[in-house]
Write a protein that holds these residues in place. Sequence first.
Motif, short mmCIF file in Angstrom:
data_model
loop_
_atom_site.label_atom_id
_atom_site.label_comp_id
_atom_site.label_asym_id
_atom_site.label_seq_id
_atom_site.Cartn_x
_atom_site.Cartn_y
_atom_site.Cartn_z
N VAL A 143 13.25 3.98 0.86
CA VAL A 143 12.89 4.48 -0.28
C VAL A 143 11.66 3.53 -0.62
CG1 VAL A 143 12.95 4.89 -2.73
CG2 VAL A 143 15.31 5.20 -1.21
N GLY A 144 10.41 3.95 -0.74
CA GLY A 144 9.08 3.18 -0.73
C GLY A 144 8.26 3.88 -1.60
N GLY A 145 7.24 2.82 -1.82
CA GLY A 145 5.91 3.40 -2.47
C GLY A 145 4.98 2.02 -2.28
N HIS A 146 3.83 2.24 -2.45
CA HIS A 146 2.61 1.11 -2.39
C HIS A 146 2.25 0.31 -3.42
CE1 HIS A 146 -1.17 2.83 -3.92
NE2 HIS A 146 -0.56 3.87 -3.84
N PHE A 147 1.96 -0.64 -3.68
CA PHE A 147 1.67 -1.68 -4.66
C PHE A 147 0.31 -2.08 -4.88
CE2 PHE A 147 2.61 -4.55 -1.70
CZ PHE A 147 1.82 -5.91 -1.86
N ASP A 148 -0.69 -1.63 -3.79
CA ASP A 148 -2.01 -2.25 -3.77
C ASP A 148 -2.93 -1.39 -4.62
OD1 ASP A 148 -1.53 -0.12 -1.54
OD2 ASP A 148 -3.68 -0.45 -1.17
N THR A 149 -4.22 -1.74 -4.88
CA THR A 149 -5.16 -0.72 -5.67
C THR A 149 -6.39 -0.95 -4.94
OG1 THR A 149 -6.04 -2.46 -6.95
CG2 THR A 149 -3.70 -1.57 -7.72
N TYR B 279 15.77 9.36 6.78
CA TYR B 279 15.03 9.94 5.81
C TYR B 279 13.76 8.80 5.15
CZ TYR B 279 18.58 13.43 5.77
OH TYR B 279 19.79 14.46 5.77
N MET B 280 12.94 9.22 4.53
CA MET B 280 12.05 8.28 4.00
C MET B 280 11.65 9.17 2.72
SD MET B 280 8.64 7.61 2.68
CE MET B 280 7.93 5.86 2.14
N VAL B 281 11.94 8.37 1.60
CA VAL B 281 11.56 8.83 -0.10
C VAL B 281 10.40 8.05 -0.45
CG1 VAL B 281 12.46 9.16 -2.16
CG2 VAL B 281 13.97 9.55 -0.30
N ASN B 282 9.38 8.77 -0.79
CA ASN B 282 8.06 8.08 -0.93
C ASN B 282 8.02 8.32 -2.85
OD1 ASN B 282 5.72 6.42 -0.69
ND2 ASN B 282 4.43 8.53 -0.77
N LEU B 283 7.29 7.32 -3.47
CA LEU B 283 7.14 7.49 -4.71
C LEU B 283 5.68 7.00 -4.99
CD1 LEU B 283 10.41 6.36 -5.02
CD2 LEU B 283 10.12 7.16 -7.19
N ASP B 284 4.73 7.83 -5.44
CA ASP B 284 3.30 7.39 -5.58
C ASP B 284 2.81 8.29 -6.77
OD1 ASP B 284 0.73 6.55 -5.31
OD2 ASP B 284 0.63 7.34 -3.18
N ASP C 271 2.08 7.07 1.93
CA ASP C 271 2.70 6.53 2.86
C ASP C 271 3.88 7.26 3.46
OD1 ASP C 271 1.71 3.73 2.90
OD2 ASP C 271 2.40 3.77 0.77
N HIS C 272 4.27 8.33 3.11
CA HIS C 272 5.31 9.31 3.70
C HIS C 272 4.64 9.80 5.02
CE1 HIS C 272 2.52 11.88 1.69
NE2 HIS C 272 3.21 13.15 2.27
N MET C 273 3.06 9.90 5.03
CA MET C 273 2.72 10.63 6.22
C MET C 273 2.90 9.59 7.51
SD MET C 273 -0.58 11.48 4.48
CE MET C 273 -1.56 12.54 5.52
N SER C 274 2.96 8.31 7.31
CA SER C 274 3.23 7.30 8.49
C SER C 274 4.58 7.63 9.16
CB SER C 274 3.06 6.05 7.99
OG SER C 274 1.80 5.47 7.50
N PHE C 275 5.56 8.00 8.24
CA PHE C 275 6.89 8.48 8.63
C PHE C 275 7.08 9.98 8.99
CE2 PHE C 275 7.20 4.65 5.87
CZ PHE C 275 8.41 3.97 6.29
N ALA C 276 6.45 10.62 8.60
CA ALA C 276 6.41 11.91 9.02
C ALA C 276 6.12 12.17 10.38
CB ALA C 276 5.87 12.89 7.99
N ASP C 277 4.75 11.44 10.62
CA ASP C 277 4.33 11.33 11.84
C ASP C 277 5.28 10.76 13.18
OD1 ASP C 277 1.91 12.25 10.87
OD2 ASP C 277 0.73 10.47 10.85
N ALA C 278 6.29 9.93 12.44
CA ALA C 278 7.02 9.44 13.55
C ALA C 278 8.28 10.35 13.71
CB ALA C 278 7.52 7.95 13.03
N GLY C 279 8.34 11.58 13.16
CA GLY C 279 9.30 12.63 12.86
C GLY C 279 10.53 12.19 12.08
N VAL C 280 10.56 11.35 11.05
CA VAL C 280 11.21 11.38 9.86
C VAL C 280 10.98 12.22 8.95
CG1 VAL C 280 11.96 9.43 8.17
CG2 VAL C 280 11.19 8.55 10.47
N GLU C 281 12.55 12.39 8.31
CA GLU C 281 12.28 13.72 7.35
C GLU C 281 11.91 13.19 6.10
OE1 GLU C 281 15.20 17.00 5.36
OE2 GLU C 281 15.89 16.23 7.14
N VAL C 282 10.94 13.51 5.36
CA VAL C 282 10.26 13.01 4.21
C VAL C 282 10.58 13.72 3.05
CG1 VAL C 282 8.63 11.32 5.56
CG2 VAL C 282 7.83 13.73 4.66
N VAL C 283 10.39 12.94 1.70
CA VAL C 283 10.23 13.61 0.62
C VAL C 283 9.49 12.60 -0.38
CG1 VAL C 283 11.65 14.33 -1.66
CG2 VAL C 283 12.77 14.45 0.53
#
Length: 445
Positions: free
Chosen positions: A271-277, A341-346, A389-401
């Motif tokens: 479960v992730g999300g970015h913190f930079d601006t 699975y990768m769950v992204n919050l942005d 950031d979910h796109m990095s995981f999707a490109d590696a074949g991970v199921e993303v939300v």
Amino acid sequence: MTVRAPFAFAASALLGLFALACSSSGAPPAAAPDGTPAPAASASPSSAAAAPGQPAVTPPRGQASGPEGHDADLAFAHVEALAREPRVAGTPAELRAVQYLEAQLASYGCEVERMPFTFENDPFRVGEVRLGGRAIEALTMAGSPGGTVEAPAVEVGLADDAGIAGRDLSGRIAVAERGVLNFGTKYENVAAAGAVGLIVVNNRPGPFSGNLTMAARFPVVSVAQEEGAAILEAARAGSVIAIQAPPTVGATQAYNVIARPPGSAGCSIIVGGHFDTVPGAPGANDNASGTANVLELARAFALGGPKPGLCFALFGAEESGLHGSKALVERLRAAGQLPRYMVNLDVTGIGRRVEVIGDTPAAARAIELANAAGIEAVPSQLPPNSGSDHMSFADAGVEVVFFTSGDFSTIHSPQDVAAAIDRGILDRVGDAAYLLIRDLLREVD
């Protein structure tokens, strides 16, 4: 959220924080990035400062406490703590945010490791002007060397003959206003008078980037009009100020912070999300809101002990090209430990309803679970020329939300402040993510 179409600067940068769900109990409040206490229920003492390139100081570990499930007030406290300043990758402000996040994750019982990574072609070379105890964001102009200089400041108007007025600027930092002369000419004029640094204050609201079209001998930076007013006042008084400028060539260093419960194995769910601006943006909605929800979900799932297989990641350098999540994916793939699975919050703090992005069974399940619980959730998609950031995981074949609240009107702007965040939608997005994660945990157990 990364926007690939041109905007005030260019693409942005990302730093990765990666944490496993840990164990539970209370600890003292962690310091916010600017040093003030954060009113969080399950915080810990802030980690000691570590300069870039130096080993991180591991924060003391505690145990998670507080209410069951996702809590809006605790999440909003993190938004307020993080959105007090921009958090551009490779800057001191980014490092302050890293330390805050490490302390929060450690307070839930995680063992924390900071993993450095570098990326090339950084569009944002952001430093600071130090005025007393205050740090003001500054952009290094192209052609300026990196470095730190501290000296008495002097106001020089437009850095023309009238502004310099024949004065000897030896050993002084010149503070000029933008306008009339190009930046290279301003630099040449103050350099000829003996200055050791130059700050150019914008003549309109907001920050700006500049190009000297030559190689300078000392740091030259630009600052926003709003913050520049205090610098001009200090220069009129002859106060000592400091410029800290990164070089405009070479790699930028950022960090992945990895936190594991004792004896943890691999991650089935991240479960992730970015913190930079981006520069000049406090980044409350993009993406202190998603970061806050990730932290609050980490706390909620740490109650009652570790949840094997459940990991949490907070990414840096997302705005520069998803570099933090890419670095983490590369590391996990090399070790044969990609999650299921990768769950992204942005961008989760402004909007009318929960929006779910992803053409996956897990995304469909997220919408079904939210609506069954009385939380309005609909399928959605990213705006054109944007990414997360979910796109990095999707490109590696991970199921993303990907969970978002769908309102991008303030992102990448000075108006992206904590006061604009709607606690109601922040909470509903967090609740919807909680329901999905809880369901996925049953599947991967």
